[in-house]
Motif scaffolding. Sequence first.
Motif, PDB file in Angstrom:
ATOM      1  N   LYS A 125     -43.792 -19.707 -63.706  1.00  0.00           N
ATOM      2  CA  LYS A 125     -43.951 -20.930 -64.508  1.00  0.00           C
ATOM      3  C   LYS A 125     -45.332 -21.547 -64.303  1.00  0.00           C
ATOM      4  CE  LYS A 125     -39.140 -22.202 -65.034  1.00  0.00           C
ATOM      5  NZ  LYS A 125     -38.102 -23.207 -64.806  1.00  0.00           N
ATOM      6  N   THR A 126     -45.801 -21.546 -63.077  1.00  0.00           N
ATOM      7  CA  THR A 126     -47.132 -22.096 -62.797  1.00  0.00           C
ATOM      8  C   THR A 126     -48.208 -21.241 -63.438  1.00  0.00           C
ATOM      9  OG1 THR A 126     -46.359 -23.039 -60.724  1.00  0.00           O
ATOM     10  CG2 THR A 126     -48.744 -22.781 -60.980  1.00  0.00           C
ATOM     11  N   HIS A 154     -47.957 -19.310 -66.021  1.00  0.00           N
ATOM     12  CA  HIS A 154     -47.871 -19.507 -67.467  1.00  0.00           C
ATOM     13  C   HIS A 154     -48.524 -20.832 -67.873  1.00  0.00           C
ATOM     14  CE1 HIS A 154     -46.129 -19.093 -71.488  1.00  0.00           C
ATOM     15  NE2 HIS A 154     -45.981 -20.397 -71.426  1.00  0.00           N
ATOM     16  N   ARG A 155     -48.163 -21.902 -67.206  1.00  0.00           N
ATOM     17  CA  ARG A 155     -48.678 -23.227 -67.536  1.00  0.00           C
ATOM     18  C   ARG A 155     -50.207 -23.302 -67.377  1.00  0.00           C
ATOM     19  NH1 ARG A 155     -45.780 -25.858 -64.181  1.00  0.00           N
ATOM     20  NH2 ARG A 155     -47.318 -25.855 -62.514  1.00  0.00           N
ATOM     21  N   GLU A 156     -50.705 -22.740 -66.279  1.00  0.00           N
ATOM     22  CA  GLU A 156     -52.141 -22.824 -66.011  1.00  0.00           C
ATOM     23  C   GLU A 156     -52.962 -22.018 -67.017  1.00  0.00           C
ATOM     24  OE1 GLU A 156     -53.574 -24.941 -63.955  1.00  0.00           O
ATOM     25  OE2 GLU A 156     -51.604 -25.663 -63.325  1.00  0.00           O
ATOM     26  N   ARG A 163     -50.834 -15.183 -73.294  1.00  0.00           N
ATOM     27  CA  ARG A 163     -49.924 -14.767 -72.243  1.00  0.00           C
ATOM     28  C   ARG A 163     -48.842 -13.857 -72.792  1.00  0.00           C
ATOM     29  NH1 ARG A 163     -50.814 -19.136 -73.690  1.00  0.00           N
ATOM     30  NH2 ARG A 163     -48.718 -19.767 -74.165  1.00  0.00           N
ATOM     31  N   THR A 166     -50.389 -18.981 -56.272  1.00  0.00           N
ATOM     32  CA  THR A 166     -51.092 -19.954 -57.109  1.00  0.00           C
ATOM     33  C   THR A 166     -52.160 -20.712 -56.330  1.00  0.00           C
ATOM     34  OG1 THR A 166     -49.363 -21.593 -56.686  1.00  0.00           O
ATOM     35  CG2 THR A 166     -49.128 -20.226 -58.647  1.00  0.00           C
ATOM     36  N   THR A 202     -38.093 -22.281 -72.228  1.00  0.00           N
ATOM     37  CA  THR A 202     -38.982 -23.440 -72.355  1.00  0.00           C
ATOM     38  C   THR A 202     -40.445 -23.055 -72.511  1.00  0.00           C
ATOM     39  OG1 THR A 202     -39.220 -23.619 -69.951  1.00  0.00           O
ATOM     40  CG2 THR A 202     -37.444 -24.879 -70.972  1.00  0.00           C
ATOM     41  N   LEU A 203     -40.756 -21.785 -72.393  1.00  0.00           N
ATOM     42  CA  LEU A 203     -42.148 -21.331 -72.521  1.00  0.00           C
ATOM     43  C   LEU A 203     -42.469 -21.056 -73.976  1.00  0.00           C
ATOM     44  CD1 LEU A 203     -42.302 -18.846 -69.531  1.00  0.00           C
ATOM     45  CD2 LEU A 203     -42.876 -21.270 -69.552  1.00  0.00           C
ATOM     46  N   GLN A 212     -51.935 -21.248 -70.078  1.00  0.00           N
ATOM     47  CA  GLN A 212     -51.736 -21.910 -71.373  1.00  0.00           C
ATOM     48  C   GLN A 212     -52.697 -23.097 -71.515  1.00  0.00           C
ATOM     49  OE1 GLN A 212     -47.894 -23.783 -71.925  1.00  0.00           O
ATOM     50  NE2 GLN A 212     -48.025 -23.508 -74.136  1.00  0.00           N
ATOM     51  N   LYS A 213     -52.836 -23.905 -70.475  1.00  0.00           N
ATOM     52  CA  LYS A 213     -53.748 -25.057 -70.509  1.00  0.00           C
ATOM     53  C   LYS A 213     -55.182 -24.636 -70.815  1.00  0.00           C
ATOM     54  CE  LYS A 213     -52.870 -26.989 -66.445  1.00  0.00           C
ATOM     55  NZ  LYS A 213     -52.796 -27.949 -65.312  1.00  0.00           N
TER      56      LYS A 213
END
Length: 87
Positions: free
Chosen positions: A44-45, A47-49, A57, A13, A82-83, A51-52
Amino acid sequence: MGHIIDISHHQATSSINYDKLAKQVDLAIIRTQYGSNLIDRHYKTHHREFQKRGVMRGLEVFLITIWKLKQQTFIIVQSNSTLHSGF
């Protein structure tokens, strides 16, 4: 559909410019786990990045037939509960 990438812990990341990359891809397939012994440490990182930044995804999971599929499936559900779907 345009460009698709497959991403995992092999792409650290800290070395990714998510703003720049998000403008170049339409779908990021993110590896979540390999069998029941390896949970991807960056999923998780990633996915989050993505998604933002509004990138669709998908999750990639390697199931290993020599391990119990029921156990692997349980881990998939627990790891990703949680995703939110990227579609």
